[in-house]
Design a protein around this motif. Structure first.
Motif, PDB file in Angstrom:
ATOM      1  N   ALA A   1       0.863  -1.176   0.000  1.00 37.14           N
ATOM      2  CA  ALA A   1       0.000   0.000   0.000  1.00 37.14           C
ATOM      3  C   ALA A   1       0.897   1.222   0.000  1.00 37.14           C
ATOM      4  CB  ALA A   1      -0.887  -0.018   1.258  1.00 37.14           C
ATOM      5  N   ASP A   2       0.318   2.405  -0.206  1.00 43.30           N
ATOM      6  CA  ASP A   2       1.106   3.625  -0.119  1.00 43.30           C
ATOM      7  C   ASP A   2       1.725   3.717   1.264  1.00 43.30           C
ATOM      8  OD1 ASP A   2       0.505   4.345  -2.671  1.00 43.30           O
ATOM      9  OD2 ASP A   2      -1.241   5.541  -2.118  1.00 43.30           O
ATOM     10  N   GLY A   3       3.023   4.023   1.319  1.00 42.40           N
ATOM     11  CA  GLY A   3       3.710   4.103   2.591  1.00 42.40           C
ATOM     12  C   GLY A   3       3.426   5.401   3.309  1.00 42.40           C
ATOM     13  N   PRO A   4       3.837   5.487   4.573  1.00 47.62           N
ATOM     14  CA  PRO A   4       3.643   6.709   5.355  1.00 47.62           C
ATOM     15  C   PRO A   4       4.596   7.809   4.894  1.00 47.62           C
ATOM     16  CG  PRO A   4       4.921   5.104   6.601  1.00 47.62           C
ATOM     17  CD  PRO A   4       4.483   4.411   5.339  1.00 47.62           C
ATOM     18  N   ALA A   5       4.280   9.050   5.277  1.00 42.75           N
ATOM     19  CA  ALA A   5       5.155  10.190   4.996  1.00 42.75           C
ATOM     20  C   ALA A   5       6.226  10.218   6.082  1.00 42.75           C
ATOM     21  CB  ALA A   5       4.359  11.487   4.986  1.00 42.75           C
ATOM     22  N   VAL A   6       7.487  10.041   5.676  1.00 44.46           N
ATOM     23  CA  VAL A   6       8.591   9.905   6.629  1.00 44.46           C
ATOM     24  C   VAL A   6       9.639  10.973   6.355  1.00 44.46           C
ATOM     25  CG1 VAL A   6      10.407   8.375   7.499  1.00 44.46           C
ATOM     26  CG2 VAL A   6       8.188   7.424   6.831  1.00 44.46           C
ATOM     27  N   VAL A   7      10.128  11.607   7.411  1.00 44.42           N
ATOM     28  CA  VAL A   7      11.178  12.618   7.310  1.00 44.42           C
ATOM     29  C   VAL A   7      12.357  12.171   8.166  1.00 44.42           C
ATOM     30  CG1 VAL A   7      11.824  15.013   7.838  1.00 44.42           C
ATOM     31  CG2 VAL A   7       9.564  14.506   6.872  1.00 44.42           C
ATOM     32  N   THR A   8      13.573  12.365   7.643  1.00 45.69           N
ATOM     33  CA  THR A   8      14.791  12.063   8.393  1.00 45.69           C
ATOM     34  C   THR A   8      15.683  13.293   8.380  1.00 45.69           C
ATOM     35  OG1 THR A   8      15.916  11.214   6.430  1.00 45.69           O
ATOM     36  CG2 THR A   8      14.700   9.626   7.758  1.00 45.69           C
TER      37      THR A   8
ATOM     38  N   PRO B   1      23.112   9.631   6.926  1.00 45.56           N
ATOM     39  CA  PRO B   1      23.251   8.237   7.372  1.00 45.56           C
ATOM     40  C   PRO B   1      21.935   7.651   7.884  1.00 45.56           C
ATOM     41  CG  PRO B   1      25.097   9.555   8.133  1.00 45.56           C
ATOM     42  CD  PRO B   1      24.101  10.518   7.581  1.00 45.56           C
ATOM     43  N   LEU B   2      21.164   8.425   8.637  1.00 47.92           N
ATOM     44  CA  LEU B   2      19.864   7.940   9.101  1.00 47.92           C
ATOM     45  C   LEU B   2      18.919   7.760   7.921  1.00 47.92           C
ATOM     46  CD1 LEU B   2      19.079   9.934  12.376  1.00 47.92           C
ATOM     47  CD2 LEU B   2      20.527   7.915  12.044  1.00 47.92           C
ATOM     48  N   HIS B   3      18.929   8.736   7.019  1.00 49.90           N
ATOM     49  CA  HIS B   3      18.085   8.647   5.829  1.00 49.90           C
ATOM     50  C   HIS B   3      18.372   7.355   5.072  1.00 49.90           C
ATOM     51  CE1 HIS B   3      17.250   9.417   1.490  1.00 49.90           C
ATOM     52  NE2 HIS B   3      16.163  10.000   1.965  1.00 49.90           N
ATOM     53  N   SER B   4      19.644   6.988   4.968  1.00 47.77           N
ATOM     54  CA  SER B   4      20.014   5.778   4.250  1.00 47.77           C
ATOM     55  C   SER B   4      19.447   4.530   4.924  1.00 47.77           C
ATOM     56  CB  SER B   4      21.545   5.674   4.175  1.00 47.77           C
ATOM     57  OG  SER B   4      21.931   4.528   3.455  1.00 47.77           O
TER      58      SER B   4
ATOM     59  N   VAL C   1       8.471   0.400  -0.656  1.00 48.82           N
ATOM     60  CA  VAL C   1       7.253   1.000  -0.090  1.00 48.82           C
ATOM     61  C   VAL C   1       7.204   2.500  -0.345  1.00 48.82           C
ATOM     62  CG1 VAL C   1       5.906   1.401   2.014  1.00 48.82           C
ATOM     63  CG2 VAL C   1       7.130  -0.762   1.709  1.00 48.82           C
ATOM     64  N   GLY C   2       8.279   3.192  -0.033  1.00 48.07           N
ATOM     65  CA  GLY C   2       8.304   4.647  -0.180  1.00 48.07           C
ATOM     66  C   GLY C   2       9.707   5.178   0.040  1.00 48.07           C
ATOM     67  N   THR C   3       9.850   6.490  -0.075  1.00 45.84           N
ATOM     68  CA  THR C   3      11.146   7.143   0.076  1.00 45.84           C
ATOM     69  C   THR C   3      11.045   8.236   1.134  1.00 45.84           C
ATOM     70  OG1 THR C   3      11.658   6.753  -2.253  1.00 45.84           O
ATOM     71  CG2 THR C   3      12.979   8.414  -1.104  1.00 45.84           C
ATOM     72  N   PRO C   4      11.905   8.213   2.160  1.00 42.43           N
ATOM     73  CA  PRO C   4      11.858   9.259   3.182  1.00 42.43           C
ATOM     74  C   PRO C   4      12.420  10.577   2.654  1.00 42.43           C
ATOM     75  CG  PRO C   4      13.705   7.788   3.586  1.00 42.43           C
ATOM     76  CD  PRO C   4      12.943   7.195   2.448  1.00 42.43           C
ATOM     77  N   VAL C   5      11.989  11.666   3.271  1.00 48.46           N
ATOM     78  CA  VAL C   5      12.505  12.996   2.959  1.00 48.46           C
ATOM     79  C   VAL C   5      13.775  13.232   3.778  1.00 48.46           C
ATOM     80  CG1 VAL C   5      12.049  15.488   3.164  1.00 48.46           C
ATOM     81  CG2 VAL C   5      10.238  13.934   2.387  1.00 48.46           C
ATOM     82  N   LEU C   6      14.799  13.792   3.148  1.00 47.60           N
ATOM     83  CA  LEU C   6      16.052  14.125   3.818  1.00 47.60           C
ATOM     84  C   LEU C   6      16.127  15.627   4.040  1.00 47.60           C
ATOM     85  CD1 LEU C   6      18.999  13.532   4.747  1.00 47.60           C
ATOM     86  CD2 LEU C   6      19.667  13.740   2.333  1.00 47.60           C
TER      87      LEU C   6
ATOM     88  N   ALA D   1      22.416  10.353  -1.717  1.00 51.26           N
ATOM     89  CA  ALA D   1      21.495   9.886  -0.675  1.00 51.26           C
ATOM     90  C   ALA D   1      20.740   8.648  -1.153  1.00 51.26           C
ATOM     91  CB  ALA D   1      20.519  10.996  -0.311  1.00 51.26           C
ATOM     92  N   GLY D   2      20.397   7.787  -0.212  1.00 51.08           N
ATOM     93  CA  GLY D   2      19.628   6.597  -0.548  1.00 51.08           C
ATOM     94  C   GLY D   2      20.075   5.395   0.257  1.00 51.08           C
ATOM     95  N   GLY D   3      19.508   4.251  -0.040  1.00 53.82           N
ATOM     96  CA  GLY D   3      19.752   3.055   0.740  1.00 53.82           C
ATOM     97  C   GLY D   3      21.185   2.558   0.724  1.00 53.82           C
TER      98      GLY D   3
END
Length: 304
Positions: A23-30, A34-37, A46-51, A281-283
Protein backbone atom coordinates in the motif's frame (compact mmCIF):
# COMPACT_ATOMS: atom_id res chain seq x y z
CA UNK A 1 33.69 -8.16 -0.70
CA UNK A 2 31.16 -9.83 1.61
CA UNK A 3 29.30 -6.53 2.08
CA UNK A 4 29.19 -5.96 -1.68
CA UNK A 5 27.86 -9.47 -2.36
CA UNK A 6 25.22 -9.03 0.36
CA UNK A 7 24.18 -5.72 -1.20
CA UNK A 8 23.79 -7.25 -4.65
CA UNK A 9 21.79 -10.18 -3.31
CA UNK A 10 19.53 -7.82 -1.34
CA UNK A 11 18.84 -5.64 -4.40
CA UNK A 12 18.04 -8.72 -6.51
CA UNK A 13 15.73 -10.08 -3.83
CA UNK A 14 13.77 -6.81 -3.64
CA UNK A 15 13.49 -6.64 -7.43
CA UNK A 16 12.41 -10.28 -7.88
CA UNK A 17 10.07 -10.53 -4.89
CA UNK A 18 7.74 -7.53 -4.91
CA UNK A 19 5.02 -7.64 -2.30
CA UNK A 20 1.63 -7.75 -4.10
CA UNK A 21 -0.08 -6.31 -1.02
CA UNK A 22 1.98 -3.08 -0.95
CA UNK A 23 0.00 0.00 0.00
CA UNK A 24 1.11 3.62 -0.12
CA UNK A 25 3.71 4.10 2.59
CA UNK A 26 3.64 6.71 5.35
CA UNK A 27 5.15 10.19 5.00
CA UNK A 28 8.59 9.91 6.63
CA UNK A 29 11.18 12.62 7.31
CA UNK A 30 14.79 12.06 8.39
CA UNK A 31 17.43 14.57 9.45
CA UNK A 32 20.90 13.47 8.28
CA UNK A 33 22.10 11.30 5.40
CA UNK A 34 23.25 8.24 7.37
CA UNK A 35 19.86 7.94 9.10
CA UNK A 36 18.09 8.65 5.83
CA UNK A 37 20.01 5.78 4.25
CA UNK A 38 19.03 3.30 6.97
CA UNK A 39 15.39 4.39 6.83
CA UNK A 40 15.40 4.27 3.02
CA UNK A 41 16.78 0.73 3.20
CA UNK A 42 13.99 -0.41 5.51
CA UNK A 43 11.38 1.35 3.34
CA UNK A 44 12.66 -0.07 0.02
CA UNK A 45 9.71 -1.07 -2.14
CA UNK A 46 7.25 1.00 -0.09
CA UNK A 47 8.30 4.65 -0.18
CA UNK A 48 11.15 7.14 0.08
CA UNK A 49 11.86 9.26 3.18
CA UNK A 50 12.50 13.00 2.96
CA UNK A 51 16.05 14.13 3.82
CA UNK A 52 16.61 17.46 5.57
CA UNK A 53 20.40 17.97 5.93
CA UNK A 54 22.05 17.33 2.56
CA UNK A 55 25.30 18.31 0.86
CA UNK A 56 28.06 19.79 3.00
CA UNK A 57 25.72 21.31 5.58
CA UNK A 58 26.49 20.55 9.22
CA UNK A 59 24.01 18.89 11.55
CA UNK A 60 25.30 21.17 14.30
CA UNK A 61 23.98 24.37 12.70
CA UNK A 62 21.23 24.16 10.10
CA UNK A 63 18.23 26.24 9.07
CA UNK A 64 15.17 24.56 7.58
CA UNK A 65 13.98 25.72 4.16
CA UNK A 66 10.24 26.45 3.75
CA UNK A 67 9.78 23.29 1.67
CA UNK A 68 11.34 21.23 4.46
CA UNK A 69 9.15 22.84 7.09
CA UNK A 70 6.17 21.92 4.90
CA UNK A 71 7.34 18.29 4.69
CA UNK A 72 7.62 18.17 8.47
CA UNK A 73 4.09 19.51 8.84
CA UNK A 74 2.79 16.56 6.80
CA UNK A 75 5.02 13.88 8.32
CA UNK A 76 3.66 10.70 9.86
CA UNK A 77 7.06 9.75 11.32
CA UNK A 78 10.22 11.78 11.89
CA UNK A 79 13.52 9.99 12.59
CA UNK A 80 16.42 11.89 14.17
CA UNK A 81 19.35 11.15 16.47
CA UNK A 82 18.08 13.46 19.19
CA UNK A 83 18.20 17.00 20.59
CA UNK A 84 21.86 16.80 21.61
CA UNK A 85 22.86 16.52 17.95
CA UNK A 86 20.27 18.18 15.69
CA UNK A 87 19.64 21.21 17.86
CA UNK A 88 17.98 22.97 14.93
CA UNK A 89 15.14 20.41 15.18
CA UNK A 90 14.13 21.07 18.78
CA UNK A 91 11.55 23.74 17.97
CA UNK A 92 10.16 22.05 14.83
CA UNK A 93 9.76 18.80 16.76
CA UNK A 94 7.68 20.60 19.35
CA UNK A 95 5.36 21.81 16.57
CA UNK A 96 4.73 18.54 14.75
CA UNK A 97 1.17 17.54 13.95
CA UNK A 98 -0.49 15.71 16.88
CA UNK A 99 -0.67 12.52 14.82
CA UNK A 100 3.04 12.56 13.92
CA UNK A 101 5.50 10.30 15.74
CA UNK A 102 9.06 11.47 16.40
CA UNK A 103 11.66 8.79 16.97
CA UNK A 104 14.98 9.62 18.65
CA UNK A 105 17.22 6.80 17.45
CA UNK A 106 19.78 7.45 20.17
CA UNK A 107 17.16 5.90 22.45
CA UNK A 108 16.72 2.74 20.37
CA UNK A 109 17.08 -0.53 22.26
CA UNK A 110 20.53 -1.97 21.68
CA UNK A 111 22.24 1.31 20.79
CA UNK A 112 25.46 1.62 22.80
CA UNK A 113 26.00 5.19 23.99
CA UNK A 114 29.50 6.44 24.75
CA UNK A 115 30.17 9.50 26.93
CA UNK A 116 31.31 12.59 25.05
CA UNK A 117 35.07 13.00 25.28
CA UNK A 118 37.04 16.06 26.28
CA UNK A 119 38.01 17.28 22.81
CA UNK A 120 41.04 18.98 24.31
CA UNK A 121 42.34 15.62 25.58
CA UNK A 122 40.76 12.61 23.88
CA UNK A 123 42.59 10.22 26.17
CA UNK A 124 41.52 11.72 29.49
CA UNK A 125 39.14 9.67 31.58
CA UNK A 126 35.92 10.94 33.13
CA UNK A 127 35.92 11.88 36.79
CA UNK A 128 33.93 9.49 38.97
CA UNK A 129 30.50 10.78 39.88
CA UNK A 130 30.39 13.43 37.16
CA UNK A 131 27.53 13.66 34.67
CA UNK A 132 28.86 13.49 31.12
CA UNK A 133 26.55 13.89 28.12
CA UNK A 134 26.57 11.14 25.54
CA UNK A 135 28.37 11.42 22.22
CA UNK A 136 25.62 11.54 19.60
CA UNK A 137 27.55 10.37 16.53
CA UNK A 138 26.03 6.96 17.10
CA UNK A 139 25.63 5.90 13.46
CA UNK A 140 29.39 5.41 12.95
CA UNK A 141 29.25 2.07 14.77
CA UNK A 142 27.67 -0.55 12.45
CA UNK A 143 26.35 -2.41 15.51
CA UNK A 144 24.45 0.73 16.50
CA UNK A 145 23.20 1.01 12.93
CA UNK A 146 21.79 -2.52 13.18
CA UNK A 147 19.99 -1.65 16.42
CA UNK A 148 18.55 1.47 14.78
CA UNK A 149 17.40 -0.58 11.78
CA UNK A 150 15.42 -2.85 14.11
CA UNK A 151 13.80 0.16 15.75
CA UNK A 152 13.07 1.85 12.41
CA UNK A 153 11.36 -1.31 11.17
CA UNK A 154 9.31 -1.66 14.36
CA UNK A 155 8.11 1.95 14.22
CA UNK A 156 7.21 1.67 10.53
CA UNK A 157 5.39 -1.61 11.11
CA UNK A 158 3.34 -0.09 13.92
CA UNK A 159 2.35 2.90 11.79
CA UNK A 160 1.92 0.99 8.53
CA UNK A 161 0.93 -2.64 9.25
CA UNK A 162 -0.07 -3.22 5.61
CA UNK A 163 3.62 -3.20 4.71
CA UNK A 164 4.95 -4.86 7.88
CA UNK A 165 6.29 -7.90 6.03
CA UNK A 166 8.31 -5.76 3.64
CA UNK A 167 9.80 -3.69 6.47
CA UNK A 168 10.78 -6.84 8.38
CA UNK A 169 12.34 -8.43 5.30
CA UNK A 170 14.33 -5.30 4.45
CA UNK A 171 15.53 -4.88 8.03
CA UNK A 172 16.77 -8.46 8.17
CA UNK A 173 18.67 -8.01 4.89
CA UNK A 174 20.22 -4.78 6.19
CA UNK A 175 21.40 -6.43 9.39
CA UNK A 176 23.13 -9.15 7.34
CA UNK A 177 24.89 -6.49 5.26
CA UNK A 178 25.92 -4.50 8.33
CA UNK A 179 27.51 -7.55 9.94
CA UNK A 180 29.41 -8.39 6.75
CA UNK A 181 30.53 -4.79 6.36
CA UNK A 182 31.76 -4.60 9.97
CA UNK A 183 33.83 -7.76 9.53
CA UNK A 184 35.34 -6.44 6.32
CA UNK A 185 36.22 -3.07 7.88
CA UNK A 186 37.89 -4.74 10.88
CA UNK A 187 40.06 -6.84 8.57
CA UNK A 188 41.07 -3.89 6.38
CA UNK A 189 42.00 -1.64 9.30
CA UNK A 190 43.89 -4.38 11.11
CA UNK A 191 45.98 -4.95 7.99
CA UNK A 192 46.59 -1.23 7.35
CA UNK A 193 47.46 -0.19 10.94
CA UNK A 194 46.89 3.57 10.39
CA UNK A 195 49.18 5.81 12.45
CA UNK A 196 47.75 8.24 15.06
CA UNK A 197 45.99 11.09 13.33
CA UNK A 198 44.26 14.42 13.99
CA UNK A 199 40.60 14.98 13.04
CA UNK A 200 38.76 18.24 12.64
CA UNK A 201 36.20 17.57 15.38
CA UNK A 202 35.45 14.65 17.65
CA UNK A 203 32.86 12.90 15.50
CA UNK A 204 34.44 9.45 15.16
CA UNK A 205 34.54 7.97 18.64
CA UNK A 206 32.05 5.20 17.81
CA UNK A 207 33.97 4.14 14.71
CA UNK A 208 37.26 4.27 16.60
CA UNK A 209 35.86 2.35 19.56
CA UNK A 210 34.44 -0.37 17.34
CA UNK A 211 37.60 -0.84 15.27
CA UNK A 212 40.41 -0.05 17.72
CA UNK A 213 41.72 3.21 16.25
CA UNK A 214 43.76 5.85 18.06
CA UNK A 215 43.18 9.55 17.30
CA UNK A 216 45.78 11.98 18.63
CA UNK A 217 43.66 15.14 18.87
CA UNK A 218 40.93 17.26 17.35
CA UNK A 219 41.42 20.62 15.67
CA UNK A 220 38.19 22.13 16.96
CA UNK A 221 37.11 21.92 20.59
CA UNK A 222 33.59 23.02 19.62
CA UNK A 223 32.20 22.34 16.11
CA UNK A 224 30.11 25.50 16.27
CA UNK A 225 33.15 27.73 16.92
CA UNK A 226 36.37 27.99 14.87
CA UNK A 227 39.58 27.18 16.79
CA UNK A 228 41.60 30.18 17.92
CA UNK A 229 45.27 30.97 17.45
CA UNK A 230 46.15 29.38 20.80
CA UNK A 231 44.61 26.06 19.77
CA UNK A 232 46.50 26.12 16.48
CA UNK A 233 49.78 26.68 18.35
CA UNK A 234 49.04 23.76 20.68
CA UNK A 235 48.34 21.48 17.73
CA UNK A 236 51.44 22.52 15.79
CA UNK A 237 53.52 21.61 18.83
CA UNK A 238 51.68 18.28 19.14
CA UNK A 239 52.33 17.49 15.47
CA UNK A 240 56.04 18.11 15.98
CA UNK A 241 56.31 16.32 19.34
CA UNK A 242 54.26 13.25 18.41
CA UNK A 243 55.37 13.15 14.78
CA UNK A 244 51.77 13.19 13.55
CA UNK A 245 51.71 12.47 9.83
CA UNK A 246 48.00 12.66 9.00
CA UNK A 247 45.44 15.44 9.53
CA UNK A 248 41.82 15.12 8.39
CA UNK A 249 39.64 18.02 7.31
CA UNK A 250 35.84 17.84 6.98
CA UNK A 251 33.71 19.22 4.14
CA UNK A 252 31.29 20.77 6.65
CA UNK A 253 33.94 23.16 8.00
CA UNK A 254 36.33 25.83 6.76
CA UNK A 255 39.39 24.20 5.09
CA UNK A 256 41.67 27.22 5.57
CA UNK A 257 42.02 26.32 9.25
CA UNK A 258 43.69 23.04 8.27
CA UNK A 259 45.92 24.86 5.77
CA UNK A 260 47.10 27.17 8.56
CA UNK A 261 47.71 24.26 10.89
CA UNK A 262 49.90 22.21 8.54
CA UNK A 263 51.75 25.10 6.88
CA UNK A 264 55.43 24.18 6.63
CA UNK A 265 54.90 20.67 8.04
CA UNK A 266 55.57 17.42 6.20
CA UNK A 267 52.13 15.99 6.80
CA UNK A 268 49.37 14.37 4.78
CA UNK A 269 46.03 16.20 4.62
CA UNK A 270 42.92 14.25 3.66
CA UNK A 271 39.17 14.40 4.26
CA UNK A 272 37.25 12.40 6.84
CA UNK A 273 33.51 12.96 6.58
CA UNK A 274 31.03 11.62 9.18
CA UNK A 275 27.99 12.59 7.08
CA UNK A 276 28.94 11.63 3.54
CA UNK A 277 28.51 15.11 2.07
CA UNK A 278 29.49 14.09 -1.46
CA UNK A 279 27.66 10.77 -1.49
CA UNK A 280 24.33 10.21 -3.17
CA UNK A 281 21.50 9.89 -0.68
CA UNK A 282 19.63 6.60 -0.55
CA UNK A 283 19.75 3.06 0.74
CA UNK A 284 23.34 2.42 -0.42
CA UNK A 285 24.74 5.62 1.08
CA UNK A 286 25.44 4.24 4.58
CA UNK A 287 27.69 1.49 3.21
CA UNK A 288 29.44 3.93 0.89
CA UNK A 289 30.04 6.19 3.91
CA UNK A 290 31.75 3.40 5.85
CA UNK A 291 33.85 2.51 2.83
CA UNK A 292 34.84 6.16 2.37
CA UNK A 293 35.98 6.40 6.00
CA UNK A 294 38.07 3.25 5.69
CA UNK A 295 39.64 4.43 2.43
CA UNK A 296 40.66 7.72 4.06
CA UNK A 297 42.10 6.08 7.17
CA UNK A 298 43.98 3.35 5.33
CA UNK A 299 45.51 6.06 3.15
CA UNK A 300 47.25 7.36 6.27
CA UNK A 301 50.81 6.02 6.78
CA UNK A 302 51.01 2.87 8.88
CA UNK A 303 52.27 2.70 12.42
CA UNK A 304 56.01 1.92 12.66
Amino acid sequence: MLARIAGILWALFIALHPDPALADGPAVVTTIKPLHSLVAGVMAGVGTPVLLVDGAASEHAYALRPSQAAALSKADLVFWVGPLLETFMIRPMANLAPSAIQISLSESAGVQLLPARNAGDLHAGHAAGTETPSDMHIWLDPDNAAAMVRDIAAKLQARDPANATTYARNATALEVRLLASSQQIAARLAAARPAPYIVFHDAYQYFENRFGLTPAATVSLDPERPPGAGRIRELRKLIADKKIVCVFAEPQFEPRIIDTLVEGADIKVAVLDPLGAGLEAGGEMYFALLDQLVNALTGCPVQP
